[in-house]
Design an enzyme around this catalytic site. Structure first.
Site, PDB file in Angstrom:
ATOM      1  N   THR A 131       0.822  -1.209   0.000  1.00 14.85           N
ATOM      2  CA  THR A 131       0.000   0.000   0.000  1.00 14.85           C
ATOM      3  C   THR A 131       0.855   1.258   0.000  1.00 14.85           C
ATOM      4  OG1 THR A 131      -1.456   1.275   1.449  1.00 14.85           O
ATOM      5  CG2 THR A 131      -0.108  -0.342   2.520  1.00 14.85           C
ATOM      6  N   ASP A 132       0.271   2.358  -0.473  1.00 15.76           N
ATOM      7  CA  ASP A 132       0.987   3.653  -0.411  1.00 15.76           C
ATOM      8  C   ASP A 132       1.030   4.183   1.021  1.00 15.76           C
ATOM      9  OD1 ASP A 132      -1.698   4.352  -0.083  1.00 15.76           O
ATOM     10  OD2 ASP A 132      -1.675   5.965  -1.561  1.00 15.76           O
ATOM     11  N   GLU A 133       0.243   3.552   1.933  1.00 13.47           N
ATOM     12  CA  GLU A 133       0.170   4.093   3.304  1.00 13.47           C
ATOM     13  C   GLU A 133       1.500   3.937   4.043  1.00 13.47           C
ATOM     14  OE1 GLU A 133      -3.508   3.366   5.360  1.00 13.47           O
ATOM     15  OE2 GLU A 133      -4.588   3.054   3.498  1.00 13.47           O
ATOM     16  N   TYR A 156      -1.750  -0.509  10.954  1.00 17.80           N
ATOM     17  CA  TYR A 156      -1.867  -1.175   9.645  1.00 17.80           C
ATOM     18  C   TYR A 156      -0.667  -0.852   8.771  1.00 17.80           C
ATOM     19  CZ  TYR A 156      -3.226  -1.689   4.723  1.00 17.80           C
ATOM     20  OH  TYR A 156      -3.236  -1.992   3.375  1.00 17.80           O
ATOM     21  N   LYS A 160       2.390  -3.235   7.283  1.00 23.93           N
ATOM     22  CA  LYS A 160       2.661  -3.412   5.851  1.00 23.93           C
ATOM     23  C   LYS A 160       4.087  -2.961   5.530  1.00 23.93           C
ATOM     24  CE  LYS A 160       0.291  -4.607   2.933  1.00 23.93           C
ATOM     25  NZ  LYS A 160      -0.035  -5.969   2.385  1.00 23.93           N
TER      26      LYS A 160
HETATM   27  P1  NAD Z   1      -9.351  -7.549   2.161  1.00 25.06           P
HETATM   28  O1  NAD Z   1      -9.343  -7.272   3.640  1.00 25.06           O
HETATM   29  O2  NAD Z   1     -10.571  -7.313   1.379  1.00 25.06           O
HETATM   30  O3  NAD Z   1      -8.945  -9.068   1.913  1.00 25.06           O
HETATM   31  C1  NAD Z   1      -7.917  -9.714   2.617  1.00 25.06           C
HETATM   32  C2  NAD Z   1      -8.034 -11.209   2.379  1.00 25.06           C
HETATM   33  O4  NAD Z   1      -6.957 -11.850   3.081  1.00 25.06           O
HETATM   34  C3  NAD Z   1      -9.339 -11.817   2.890  1.00 25.06           C
HETATM   35  O5  NAD Z   1      -9.862 -12.706   1.927  1.00 25.06           O
HETATM   36  C4  NAD Z   1      -8.926 -12.562   4.141  1.00 25.06           C
HETATM   37  O6  NAD Z   1      -9.727 -13.718   4.403  1.00 25.06           O
HETATM   38  C5  NAD Z   1      -7.485 -12.948   3.805  1.00 25.06           C
HETATM   39  N1  NAD Z   1      -6.669 -13.138   5.020  1.00 25.06           N
HETATM   40  C6  NAD Z   1      -6.567 -12.294   6.074  1.00 25.06           C
HETATM   41  N2  NAD Z   1      -5.748 -12.818   7.011  1.00 25.06           N
HETATM   42  C7  NAD Z   1      -5.313 -14.006   6.503  1.00 25.06           C
HETATM   43  C8  NAD Z   1      -4.440 -14.999   7.000  1.00 25.06           C
HETATM   44  N3  NAD Z   1      -3.857 -14.896   8.200  1.00 25.06           N
HETATM   45  N4  NAD Z   1      -4.193 -16.081   6.216  1.00 25.06           N
HETATM   46  C9  NAD Z   1      -4.783 -16.207   4.998  1.00 25.06           C
HETATM   47  N5  NAD Z   1      -5.637 -15.307   4.507  1.00 25.06           N
HETATM   48  C10 NAD Z   1      -5.899 -14.209   5.245  1.00 25.06           C
HETATM   49  O7  NAD Z   1      -8.107  -6.739   1.604  1.00 25.06           O
HETATM   50  P2  NAD Z   1      -7.925  -5.997   0.204  1.00 25.06           P
HETATM   51  O8  NAD Z   1      -8.474  -4.640   0.315  1.00 25.06           O
HETATM   52  O9  NAD Z   1      -8.372  -6.896  -0.868  1.00 25.06           O
HETATM   53  O10 NAD Z   1      -6.336  -5.867   0.157  1.00 25.06           O
HETATM   54  C11 NAD Z   1      -5.539  -6.905  -0.401  1.00 25.06           C
HETATM   55  C12 NAD Z   1      -4.074  -6.495  -0.306  1.00 25.06           C
HETATM   56  O11 NAD Z   1      -3.867  -5.280  -1.006  1.00 25.06           O
HETATM   57  C13 NAD Z   1      -3.606  -6.246   1.134  1.00 25.06           C
HETATM   58  O12 NAD Z   1      -2.294  -6.752   1.243  1.00 25.06           O
HETATM   59  C14 NAD Z   1      -3.622  -4.732   1.264  1.00 25.06           C
HETATM   60  O13 NAD Z   1      -2.649  -4.297   2.184  1.00 25.06           O
HETATM   61  C15 NAD Z   1      -3.270  -4.322  -0.156  1.00 25.06           C
HETATM   62  N6  NAD Z   1      -3.804  -2.998  -0.577  1.00 25.06           N
HETATM   63  C16 NAD Z   1      -5.123  -2.688  -0.405  1.00 25.06           C
HETATM   64  C17 NAD Z   1      -5.596  -1.447  -0.847  1.00 25.06           C
HETATM   65  C18 NAD Z   1      -7.060  -1.086  -0.734  1.00 25.06           C
HETATM   66  O14 NAD Z   1      -7.429   0.056  -1.040  1.00 25.06           O
HETATM   67  N7  NAD Z   1      -7.936  -1.975  -0.317  1.00 25.06           N
HETATM   68  C19 NAD Z   1      -4.735  -0.541  -1.450  1.00 25.06           C
HETATM   69  C20 NAD Z   1      -3.387  -0.902  -1.606  1.00 25.06           C
HETATM   70  C21 NAD Z   1      -2.931  -2.136  -1.178  1.00 25.06           C
HETATM   71  P1  TYD Z   2     -10.695   4.022   4.344  1.00 21.70           P
HETATM   72  O1  TYD Z   2     -11.647   3.589   3.297  1.00 21.70           O
HETATM   73  O2  TYD Z   2     -10.759   3.385   5.692  1.00 21.70           O
HETATM   74  O3  TYD Z   2      -9.222   3.882   3.725  1.00 21.70           O
HETATM   75  P2  TYD Z   2      -7.783   4.380   4.319  1.00 21.70           P
HETATM   76  O4  TYD Z   2      -7.943   4.803   5.721  1.00 21.70           O
HETATM   77  O5  TYD Z   2      -6.963   3.144   4.201  1.00 21.70           O
HETATM   78  O6  TYD Z   2      -7.361   5.489   3.410  1.00 21.70           O
HETATM   79  O7  TYD Z   2     -10.861   5.592   4.557  1.00 21.70           O
HETATM   80  C1  TYD Z   2     -10.736   6.493   3.484  1.00 21.70           C
HETATM   81  C2  TYD Z   2     -10.874   7.897   4.048  1.00 21.70           C
HETATM   82  O8  TYD Z   2     -12.208   8.054   4.540  1.00 21.70           O
HETATM   83  C3  TYD Z   2      -9.957   8.157   5.229  1.00 21.70           C
HETATM   84  O9  TYD Z   2      -9.519   9.513   5.188  1.00 21.70           O
HETATM   85  C4  TYD Z   2     -10.852   7.933   6.437  1.00 21.70           C
HETATM   86  C5  TYD Z   2     -12.224   8.388   5.933  1.00 21.70           C
HETATM   87  N1  TYD Z   2     -13.375   7.701   6.558  1.00 21.70           N
HETATM   88  C6  TYD Z   2     -14.405   8.454   7.129  1.00 21.70           C
HETATM   89  O10 TYD Z   2     -14.389   9.703   7.116  1.00 21.70           O
HETATM   90  N2  TYD Z   2     -15.452   7.782   7.706  1.00 21.70           N
HETATM   91  C7  TYD Z   2     -15.499   6.419   7.744  1.00 21.70           C
HETATM   92  O11 TYD Z   2     -16.485   5.853   8.317  1.00 21.70           O
HETATM   93  C8  TYD Z   2     -14.447   5.659   7.142  1.00 21.70           C
HETATM   94  C9  TYD Z   2     -14.469   4.159   7.156  1.00 21.70           C
HETATM   95  C10 TYD Z   2     -13.399   6.348   6.549  1.00 21.70           C
END
Ligand code: NAD
Ligand code: TYD
Length: 348
Positions: A131-133, A156, A160
């Site tokens: 992630t970019d975070e 988080y 990561k």
């Molecule tokens: P998500 O939470 O929707 O899915 C995570 C999946 O991992 C789930 O299916 C869960 O069952 C599985 N999982 C969790 N713990 C586990 C474990 N101990 N063993 C096996 N499986 C396990 O997450 P996502 O949003 O799809 O993100 C996927 C990846 O991409 C993550 O690594 C996240 O850090 C990265 N990412 C997400 C975003 C975003 O905006 N969602 C952006 C950049 C990077």
């Molecule tokens: P989120 O979807 O949790 O992603 P991330 O924190 O990983 O960027 O949140 C996106 C933005 O929205 C973040 O600035 C937090 C804000 N947010 C709210 O204002 N209310 C909410 O209930 C949630 C879940 C997020």
């Protein structure tokens, strides 16, 4: 011929990556390894789960013995690692879960791959999706590049960041071939309604308050999830070994502006009067350690691999809303059970 282990394939982004690879590469065997936590849902893969090149394994990445067995059973040649605890708010409530899965689980997977591939590491790739975070927060200007220093602010992003460092260290120390990508906020179908966009879509449907943290002026760079999956495909096949790619939407939105756009689009689609959903906006106490702004410079993946987003935010958001309005059964299923308890703990 490749046998690719994709971890976290039952989650949001993982399910899109699995779908893309299963459909696009009939000669690859795609092994989906997922523990099915609250965020994992096999309904996300209903359309492809009968494909002959797809297998599901319910395994936790903390279980090193089970990982070893799966590598041998399917003769795994490559890994795309997405399994993670992924929600910042949950990491504030329960940081250790993030240490276990995101750090210990990733190291387990690295150890298993290194050991299983030891006869010839040059034939295999370990792709870590991040992630970019990890870069922390930006001020009003500037963009994250691949050389921006890591400065994670939430449990988080700290977990990561640690996992990214372990992947880098395994490349340097053990010569495991790796690649890492760091992506901005994704949105789209199958997104669990704890994150901003799907949570607010669900609340608008149900006419519930829209809880905006702090002043609502926090900025995120939003990318449609299918464009992230396409980027992962390119990085997996053409990325430079032991390198890093930033992936972003060139699409910055302040939370409150995004929420207003969402309200407008939903009022139109639901046949409600203009401004009706905006009345649900409720400012609430800020998230602790809330990063002010994220924004990605995706020049490198664009110039080296020719990737760019294929849909505009307005198109992607409209597709996303349509998907949620059509898939009410999916939404009802994932918001039954423990979801109500989480919601109560977070927002009451
Ligand atoms: P998500 O939470 O929707 O899915 C995570 C999946 O991992 C789930 O299916 C869960 O069952 C599985 N999982 C969790 N713990 C586990 C474990 N101990 N063993 C096996 N499986 C396990 O997450 P996502 O949003 O799809 O993100 C996927 C990846 O991409 C993550 O690594 C996240 O850090 C990265 N990412 C997400 C975003 C975003 O905006 N969602 C952006 C950049 C990077
Ligand atoms: P989120 O979807 O949790 O992603 P991330 O924190 O990983 O960027 O949140 C996106 C933005 O929205 C973040 O600035 C937090 C804000 N947010 C709210 O204002 N209310 C909410 O209930 C949630 C879940 C997020």
């Amino acid at each position: 011929m490749k046998n690719i282990l994709i971890t976290g394939g039952a989650g949001f982004i993982g399910s899109h990556v699995i779908r893309l690879f299963v459909n696009k590469y009939p000669n690859y065997k795609i092994v989906n390894l997922d523990a099915l936590t609250y965020a994992g849902n096999l309904e996300n893969l209903k359309d492809i789960d009968q494909a002959s090149n797809y297998v599901f394994e319910k395994i936790n990445i903390l279980d090193a013995d089970a990982l070893k067995t799966v590598f041998a059973k399917h003769n795994i040649t490559d890994v795309i690692h997405l399994a993670a605890e992924s929600h910042v708010d949950r990491s504030i409530l329960s940081p250790l879960d993030f240490v276990y899965t995101n750090i210990v689980g990733t190291v387990n997977l690295l150890n298993t791959a290194k050991e299983f591939w030891k006869e010839d590491l040059t034939k295999h790739l370990f792709y870590h999706v991040s992630t970019d975070e990890v870069y922390g927060a930006l001020g009003e200007t500037g963009l994250f590049t691949e050389t921006t220093s890591y400065s994670p602010n939430s449990p988080y992003s700290a977990s990561k960041a640690a996992s990214d460092h372990f992947v880098r260290a395994y490349a340097e120390t053990y010569h495991l071939q790796t690649v890492i990508s760091n992506c901005s906020n994704n949105y789209g179908p199958f997104h669990f309604p704890e994150k901003l966009i799907p949570l607010f879509i669900n609340n608008i449907i149900n006419k519930k308050p829209l809880p905006v943290y702090g002043d609502g002026l926090y900025t995120r760079d939003w990318l449609f999830v299918k464009d992230h999956a396409l980027a992962i495909d390119l990085v997996f096949h053409n990325g430079k070994l032991n390198d890093t790619y930033n992936i972003g939407g060139f699409n910055e939105w302040k939370n409150i502006d995004l929420v207003k756009l969402l309200c407008q689009q939903m009022d139109e689609k639901l046949g409600r009067s203009t401004g009706e959903s905006e009345q649900l906006i409720t400012y609430i106490k800020d998230r602790p350690g809330h990063d002010r702004r994220y924004a990605i410079d995706a020049t490198k993946i664009n110039t080296e691999l020719g990737w760019k987003p294929t849909v505009t935010f307005e198109q992607g958001l409209a597709q996303t809303i349509d998907w949620y309005l059509k898939n009410t059964e999916w939404l009802n299923n994932v918001t039954s059970g423990n979801y109500a308890k989480y919601y109560e703990a977070m927002y009451s």
